[in-house]
Design an enzyme around this catalytic site. Sequence first.
Site, PDB file in Angstrom:
ATOM      1  CB  CYS A   1      -3.000   4.817   6.354  1.00 40.92           C
ATOM      2  SG  CYS A   1      -4.663   3.925   6.743  1.00 40.92           S
TER       3      CYS A   1
ATOM      4  CD  GLU B   1     -27.261  -7.312  20.527  1.00 40.00           C
ATOM      5  OE1 GLU B   1     -26.993  -6.231  21.038  1.00 40.00           O
ATOM      6  OE2 GLU B   1     -26.402  -8.202  20.550  1.00 40.00           O
TER       7      GLU B   1
ATOM      8  CE1 TYR C   1     -22.978  -9.317  26.558  1.00 42.97           C
ATOM      9  CE2 TYR C   1     -22.474 -11.585  26.495  1.00 42.97           C
ATOM     10  CZ  TYR C   1     -22.540 -10.288  27.308  1.00 42.97           C
ATOM     11  OH  TYR C   1     -22.297 -10.182  28.327  1.00 42.97           O
TER      12      TYR C   1
ATOM     13  CB  CYS D   1     -13.358  -9.289  19.105  1.00 50.25           C
ATOM     14  SG  CYS D   1     -14.157  -8.171  20.176  1.00 50.25           S
TER      15      CYS D   1
ATOM     16  CB  CYS E   1      -1.015  -0.079   1.247  1.00 52.46           C
ATOM     17  SG  CYS E   1      -2.086   1.543   1.403  1.00 52.46           S
TER      18      CYS E   1
END
Length: 471
Positions: free
Chosen positions: A83, A352, A331, A428, A77
């Site tokens: 960035c 949720e 969730y 995550c 890139c």
Amino acid sequence: MAKKNTDKVVFHQIKVLDAGAKGVSVAKAPDGKVVFIPNVVPGDVVDVQTFKKRKAYYEGKAVHFHEFSEHRVEPVCEHFGVCGGCKWQNMKYSQQLYYKQNEVLNHLQRIGKIELPEFEPILGSEKKFFYRNKMEFSFSNSRWLTEAEIGSSEDLGNRNALGFHIPKMWDKILDINKCHLQEDPSNAIRNEVRAFANANGLTFFNPRAHEGLLRTLMLRTASTGEIMVLIQFFENDKANRELILDHLYEKFPQITSLQYVVNNKANDTLYDTDIKLYKGRDYILEEMEGLKFSINAKSFYQTNSDQAYELYKITRDFAGLTGNEIVYDLYTGTGTIAQFVSKKAKKVIGVESVPDAIKDAKANAVRNEITNCEFFVGDMKVVFNDDFIAQHGHPDVIITDPPRDGMHKDVIEQIMKIAPEKVVYVSCNSATQARDLALMDEKYKVTRVRPVDMFPQTHHVENVVLLERRK
């Protein structure tokens, strides 16, 4: 008398030792303190100019390379290093996977302090670039300038930009020519929007003065080929708004959903705004194993569609369903995992806190003719209680996929109280996952662990853990 600046020193011929948190690498200074350095690869030998000094560490940048690591590759890139989006693009992909798996292992060992099985190998992504299905770009009338441009005496001309925020600078936008994260026509649409706006004198947002027409651009794509484009306007200028929207729809007739919002709030978040449909329909469809899921402008959906399929297959495999189980999906979001495992379960209950997400989950279940899934709105730590369990049945398996902060302690306590046979924990953030696993260790043993790389060229990694109730 001016205080002497001791933050800025140069350390010579420092070997980069490891990949650290947030995509920066780690070295040791001559005094034994840690040095955090961006845009270098473990194995590089560099001179480091420090710019911040703390009690236990320095932050710096490499100003000269003496040796290049064998794990280094040339970034593809043109925006790499400025960035900040793909911080590991200069590292071989095999090494990226090594450091991601190692991070998960370290977190579960160091924070969790629990007995662990042998890890299953991290699942790499088949696509190394152009894997994201959602991108958001910001407009600015004062683009980020390079050092060469700042030192130049030439007229810099148009300062408008459409791209990404410079790291740690909320008001500075890097103008993006080609991004390697989302498949075309993403680059073509973004560049056309900027070119048309410049040619027609449409004003770009000024974040300091809070003025200008164009504020943000969001692009969503699906594996079905469908495309969503949403432009956020700061000013309510109907004529110019329709001018650019009409041009975009004419130029890119393959757009499935063209939407806009007028937002003059202090922030540019979409979740409390009134989004308007301009052309097409207000959602796009994603497909997985014959199941179709509608995605609207505000929907959460895993941003790597292909790898989400692999993640969900691992989750289903860990659950080990036979068709007789009651499964709770905590969730649940738009119910993707719930519906994905439903054909191998007796019943699936999804919970949720976001009402719009549950509305989508119910609509998706109807679309997919799934009758053994039920979805409920509520704050997990409140709704997931004894009365809820009594009403919907005792779960044999719980699947939980919480946000980065992990599960609330009340949710963990309730899981421990009702004690299902299995818990599949998708995360995550393996640091908060490790914290939660430690809290569950009294009743549950971790029997399987498999990290999944959803985000090549970055430090982010998902992790799936199977917990089984101790006998």
